[in-house]
Each structure stands twice: as structure tokens, then as C-alpha cells.
Design a protein around this motif. Structure first.
Motif, PDB file in Angstrom:
ATOM      1  N   ALA A 564      35.706  28.130  46.579  1.00 30.35           N
ATOM      2  CA  ALA A 564      34.749  28.536  45.563  1.00 30.35           C
ATOM      3  C   ALA A 564      35.415  29.566  44.753  1.00 30.35           C
ATOM      4  O   ALA A 564      35.004  29.887  43.715  1.00 30.35           O
ATOM      5  CB  ALA A 564      33.467  29.004  46.295  1.00 30.35           C
ATOM      6  N   LEU A 565      36.163  30.392  45.584  1.00 32.04           N
ATOM      7  CA  LEU A 565      36.647  31.664  44.868  1.00 32.04           C
ATOM      8  C   LEU A 565      38.098  31.712  44.059  1.00 32.04           C
ATOM      9  O   LEU A 565      38.292  32.349  42.917  1.00 32.04           O
ATOM     10  CB  LEU A 565      36.958  33.064  46.062  1.00 32.04           C
ATOM     11  N   ALA A 566      38.979  30.836  44.666  1.00 30.29           N
ATOM     12  CA  ALA A 566      40.327  31.033  44.270  1.00 30.29           C
ATOM     13  C   ALA A 566      40.539  30.126  42.831  1.00 30.29           C
ATOM     14  O   ALA A 566      39.760  29.315  42.735  1.00 30.29           O
ATOM     15  CB  ALA A 566      41.308  30.438  45.255  1.00 30.29           C
ATOM     16  N   ASP A 567      41.671  30.545  42.151  1.00 27.27           N
ATOM     17  CA  ASP A 567      41.648  29.583  40.845  1.00 27.27           C
ATOM     18  C   ASP A 567      42.314  28.184  41.301  1.00 27.27           C
ATOM     19  O   ASP A 567      42.292  27.288  40.700  1.00 27.27           O
ATOM     20  CB  ASP A 567      42.677  30.680  39.864  1.00 27.27           C
ATOM     21  N   GLU A 568      43.229  28.309  42.490  1.00 23.95           N
ATOM     22  CA  GLU A 568      43.849  27.274  42.889  1.00 23.95           C
ATOM     23  C   GLU A 568      43.871  27.259  44.421  1.00 23.95           C
ATOM     24  O   GLU A 568      43.968  28.192  44.929  1.00 23.95           O
ATOM     25  CB  GLU A 568      45.369  26.999  42.301  1.00 23.95           C
TER      26      GLU A 568
END
Ligand code: M6R
Length: 616
Positions: A564-568
Motif C-alpha cells: 500500500a505504501l511503497a512505490d515499488e
């Protein structure tokens, strides 16, 4: 840090030397040279600055007359810039003698002055030329090349491997070593010398170890080893475990790509034969003995670079399983801190090459101080195992790329095996508990193979980031050494500013580095982690995202918070916390390699580096 090869026998010396140098180039690659005694008895030399290919091109244009005796060298400069003149071989005795050298002759200035006073002239800025001229003078006095070498090494201070040949003694190469590597290859009617077995493995897998302060004379039909005083020595013979094909690229774009692909195998091979019905089997520790291992009160791990990060992971495992305090010290800092060590201290050195001078010196210091010394090493016939009471060999196979990859996972595996062995002898884990951990460890190779499937995606990310100037790496607990390793790979391969931090340290300063667009890799602990570190690291991600960072998370498959949080997110298979680093590190190895490739850099031979650092 240089590569050395010597040959006597009926075949083309040049072919043997150039084949050896191409396998040794990883040891140093700023210049290369050869000396060959042609069949008319004339000594010819050729040397060129730059990678081996510059020498090969030169020999193509103007061939050197071939013969049956020769020496070759690939250099990593210490004294004198990497140019044609400073490249080895260096000449003595009016050009009739050729000499090559690895190491540093620390008292070369005073010896050079002595030779200048005696009317000798120099053509290079190197310490090596001093040795060439000295051996030439002693040969003129004695007519015996081995005796000349003996007389000269008695006057040298520092670390050195020297090989010498002379026009007047065809079919003879004499070598000497002190604190620098040299091994003998035994052929049929031919013999070889090399910095390591890669120099001659294409021609023979029979090898002899040469000890410290020893001199070897090879002829086509004989090998004689003595100490520096001329007393005969019986060297130990060993069989090289791998063949020449193991040291070839085998269709891969680089040695590094090949070696990353071998990470699963490196773990599996390091476990091979060491697990018997769920129990750890380590007969190589017999020279120290279970009684001693049960009574030690402290472990000090000494290593450099990537090997030291493996040591940090070993600390978590050994302290958890065997409940012995473990300290990890960089080898070059170790002896200068006057370490408090004695017979109840186990010093564990870790070295892929087994030749790292800083680690070798630390091992010697520990032995002299009365500590028990165990080595973890990947290279047979290397010096550090010889100076240790016992050795656990990692079976990663030859690692040629300068950046260490498969050796790292093999070192961590060996440390975990050691930790479980110590847990048994110290009665800290039951046989059942050990069997559980062993079973998890045995599943790592297959899980590593799954991680390698992400290679293409990581390559895309690296290509997009080719212009990046700074990358940060965060990890906590066992994720912290992984972050350090990820940062080191990026520095040495892609020449990008990169730093690894303990995630908990972020708020104590490093968070000031975060600005919009800053790329941060985060090694995320498992959501099932019994230490409950997962929510803390997720909070770290939130904190840096709030300040505009672009986050690439290495996280367990199905970690919804990370997704949910990380770009990748680069997913890794489920594994108990201690084993996660073995999986999490591989995407970072791939990333370092791919970013360097995207920048058009040579991933196998990064600038200014050498595979084994044999000078302090
Ligand atoms: O041969 P060693 O394991 O003793 O080498 C130690 C370091 O020099 C080595 O790990 C170095 O840091 C590598 N270039 C890292 O990729």
C-alpha cells in the motif's frame, strides 16, 4: 592485488601465460605484461598499461618470440602510476633477468638508494624494480637463481610474491612468498606457479600449497620448495575442486550475472555434507574440539567489506542460538584496538579470497595473543586457512567478479551452520530445535531461485534510475547488514553515492537527507516477525514518503502494508527472520549490477578496485 603466473614446460609459454592472466585479471587490471625465454635462449618482454586486452592487441600487431619458460603479471598499482614503464616484468642483470611482484616492499627507498650509490639505474617508479636489480646482482655473484632469491628476500621488508627467470637458466622459474599468495600447479612434464589456482586450472587440477617465507624452484620435471634459509620443505598437495569451465562466463553477459545466478547453488553447496539427518556435521572443527567450543566465552568476527556484513548476520544467529556474545570488528581496526582476547575467545575470520592482508594480519595477531582461530574461506590453498586452527570452506565455487555476491550468501550459510553447531555443543538448542532450523536453511536455495525471477523487473527499475546520484538503504535488525551490503554494491559498481542505515537511526539524523525524489530501498521485516519490527519499519516508510522519497521495498510476499505504501515492492518468499537476509540481499545484488550496466560500466572490473586486497 596483482595476478601472477609462471610456466616451465614443452608447450607455448605465451599461450599458458595469457590464458592464466585472463583468469587472474580480476585481481588487478591497470596494466599487464609477460616475459618469455625464446627457444634461442633470448629473453623477451612485453608490457602495456590498461586491461589485458591492450597487451593482447600489442602482441597481435608485433608477436613476441615464444618459448618454454615464462612469467606473466596483471597489475593493481601501488608504487607508481599505471603506465607502460611501471608495468611488470621489471628487468635486472642487464636485461637478462625478468621479475614480477605482488605486494609492497616497504623498505624499497633505502634499498633503492643503496643501488643508486652502487651505480645502478632505474627505469620505473616501482618498488619492484629494486628487487629485480638486487636478484640480478646476486645471480651474478652466485650463478644460482634460488640462492640469489634467498639472499634478496632476507633483505626485503613488507609483503611480496616474487617470480624470477633468467636467460642463463632456461627451464627454471623461481618464486618466493611472504604474506602474499602463491600456489604451485603440478603438470606432466610441465609445472606452473600462480597467485591462485585459476592461473593454471585449465591445465592441471593438482596443486601444492606454498607456506609463508618459502622459496620454490620449478623445472619441467621437478618442484623444489625450501624455507628462506634453504631447508627443504614438503608442501601439501591438494586437488582443485572446480574445473576451468566453472571460471568461465558460460554464456552470461558478465561474471557477476553468472555469480548472482549461482547464489542458490552457493548456499546448497555450502550445506552439502554438513547436514546429516537434521543434525550439523562439522568435522573440520575437530582441530579446535567441542570441549573448547563449549568453554569459549566470546566470539570476535574479523573481516572486511561484504565479508564483514556476513559477519554481522552471523552475530544475530550465533547470539540467538548459542547465547555467546559476538563482536564483529573490521580486520584493519582489530589489532590497533589492543583487543581483549585470550584462550577463551574464538576469533572467526571470514574471507572469500583467503588472502585479504588486513584479515591475515588480524588472524596472526589473534593467534599470537592465544585466541582460538577459525576461518571461513572460499579459496583452497589460500593463506588465511593455513594460519588458522580450523577452516570451514564455503563451496561457492570461483568468484571472479570483483563485487562479492555468491560468496556472501555462502559465508552467511557457513556462519549459520557454525551457530547451530555451537548451540549443540553448548546445549542451548535441542536436537529437534536444530533440525527445525536446518530444515528452514535447506529450503533457502529453492526460495533464492524464486527471488531470481524478479531480475527483469529490477533491471527495468535500474534502467529508469540510471541518472540517479544518490540512493539510501534502510534495514532493521538482520535487515541492517543487508542495507549496508546494498549500499556497498551500488558504490563499488555504479560509482553512486549510497549509504545504508539502521532504520531506527533515521530520526537521529539521516532523515535530513530525504528530499523529494530521493530513492530509498527499505528492507521490510516480515509482518509475522516475532520481534514486532514490521510496524516500526512501515512507520519509517511513512515518514520518508511524507518527505517526498520514492520507496522501493524488499518485502515478504503478500505484505499488504508495504504494497500500500511503497512505490515499488520486490517480493521475497516467506522465511523465518534470521533467514530473510539471504533472500532480501539478492535483489540488491541485481540492482547494483543492473544500474552499473545501465550506466555502461564494467560490472566485473569496477575502477580502482581489485578482487583480493593483498596490501594493508
Ligand atoms: O576476499 P575477502 O572476502 O577477504 O574480501 C573482503 C572485501 O575486500 C570484499 O568483500 C569487498 O568488499 C568486495 N569488493 C565487496 O563486493
Amino acid at each position: 592485488m596483482c595476478g601472477i603466473v609462471g610456466y616451465v614446460g614443452p608447450n607455448s609459454s605465451l599461450d599458458v601465460l595469457l590464458a592464466g592472466l585472463s583468469r587472474l585479471e580480476y585481481r588487478g587490471y591497470d596494466s599487464a605484461g609477460v616475459a618469455v625465454l625464446d627457444r634461442a635462449g633470448h629473453l623477451g618482454t612485453r608490457k602495456r598499461a590498461g586491461k589485458l586486452v591492450a597487451l593482447l592487441d600489442d602482441l597481435e600487431v608485433e608477436p613476441l618470440r615464444d618459448g618454454e619458460t615464462g612469467i606473466g603479471h596483471t597489475r593493481w598499482a601501488t608504487h607508481g602510476r599505471p603506465n607502460d614503464g611501471n608495468a611488470h616484468p621489471h628487468l635486472g642483470d642487464n636485461g637478462k633477468l625478468a621479475l614480477i611482484h605482488n605486494g609492497i616492499i616497504e623498505n624499497f627507498s633505502e634499498l633503492k638508494q643503496e643501488l643508486l650509490d652502487a651505480g645502478e639505474t632505474f627505469t620505473s617508479e616501482t618498488d619492484t624494480e629494486v628487487a629485480a636489480i638486487m636478484v640480478g646482482r646476486e645471480f651474478r655473484a652466485t650463478g644460482d637463481l634460488a640462492e640469489a632469491m634467498r639472499r634478496v628476500v632476507a633483505r626485503l621488508e613488507g609483503a611480496f610474491t616474487l617470480l624470477v627467470m633468467h636467460e642463463d637458466v632456461p627451464g627454471v622459474v623461481v618464486g618466493a612468498r611472504r604474506n602474499s599468495p602463491l600456489v604451485i600447479g603440478l603438470g606432466d612434464g610441465e609445472n606452473f606457479l600462480g597467485s591462485d589456482v585459476a592461473a593454471f586450472v585449465e591445465f592441471t587440477r593438482r596443486a601444492l600449497e606454498i607456506g609463508q617465507d618459502q622459496i620454490v624452484t620449478i623445472r619441467p620435471d621437478s618442484v623444489v620448495v625450501t624455507d628462506f634459509d634453504g631447508n627443504d620443505v614438503e608442501p601439501r598437495e591438494f586437488e582443485v575442486e572446480w574445473d576451468a569451465s566453472a571460471a568461465e562466463k558460460g554464456g552470461w553477459s558478465s561474471f557477476m550475472a553468472k555469480e548472482i545466478s549461482e547464489e542458490p547453488e552457493a548456499v546448497a553447496n555450502t550445506l552439502l555434507g554438513r547436514v546429516v539427518e537434521g543434525a550439523i556435521h562439522l568435522p573440520e572443527l575437530d582441530p579446535i574440539g567441542d570441549d573448547v567450543l563449549a568453554s569459549i566465552d566470546r566470539i570476535v568476527v574479523i573481516a572486511c567489506g561484504t565479508a564483514a556484513y556476513a559477519g554481522l548476520l552471523g552475530k544475530y544467529a550465533i547470539e540467538k542460538w548459542a547465547r555467546i556474545p559476538v563482536e564483529v570488528v573490521l580486520s584493519h581496526e582489530f589489532r590497533y584496538s589492543e583487543p581483549v582476547i585470550g584462550p577463551r575467545t574464538l576469533v572467526v575470520s571470514i574471507s572469500q579470497s583467503g588472502e585479504t592482508m588486513d584479515t591475515l594480519m588480524a588472524v596472526k595477531y589473534a593467534s599470537q595473543a592465544g585466541a582460538r582461530v577459525l576461518s571461513i574461506c572460499n579459496t583452497q590453498g589460500a593463506t588465511i586457512p593455513r594460519e588458522s586452527e580450523a577452516v570451514i570452506y564455503t563451496h561457492a565455487g570461483p568468484e571472479v567478479a570483483v563485487a562479492s555476491t555468491k560468496a556472501f550468501v555462502a559465508q552467511v550459510t557457513a556462519l549459520y551452520v557454525l551457530g547451530l553447531h555451537l548451540a549443540r555443543v553448548r546445549e542451548r538448542l535441542s536436537a529437534h530445535q536444530i533440525a527445525e532450523q536446518v530444515s528452514e536453511l535447506q529450503q533457502i536455495p529453492a526460495k533464492l531461485a524464486d527471488v531470481l525471477v524478479s531480475s527483469e523487473r529490477i533491471k527495468q527499475l535500474a534502467t529508469w534510475m540510471a541518472d540517479t546520484r544518490s540512493v539510501l538503504f534502510l534495514g532493521r535488525h538482520v535487515g541492517y547488514p543487508v542495507a549496508l551490503e546494498g549500499a556497498l554494491k551500488l558504490k563499488e559498481l555504479a560509482y553512486i553515492h549510497a549509504e545504508g542505515f539502521a532504520a531506527g537511526e533515521l530520526k537521529h539524523g539521516p532523515i535530513a537527507l530525504i528530499e523529494p525524489g530521493q530513492i530509498v530501498f527499505v528492507v521490510v521485516p516480515s509482518p509475522r516477525d516475532p520481534l514486532s519490527l514490521h510496524p516500526k519499519v512501515i512507520s519509517n516508510i511513512q515518514e520518508i514518503k511524507a518527505r517526498g522519497a520514492r520507496v522501493i521495498a524488499i518485502a515478504e510476499q503478500g505484505d499488504t502494508a508495504a504494497i500500500a505504501l511503497a512505490d515499488e515492492v520486490i517480493p521475497i518468499p516467506l522465511a523465518p527472520p534470521l533467514f530473510e537476509p539471504l533472500l532480501a540481499v539478492v535483489p540488491l545484488h541485481i540492482f547494483g549490477m543492473e544500474l552499473a550496466s545501465a550506466k555502461g560500466l564494467d560490472v566485473d572490473q569496477p575502477r580502482n578496485l581489485a578482487k583480493s586486497v593483498t596490501v594493508e
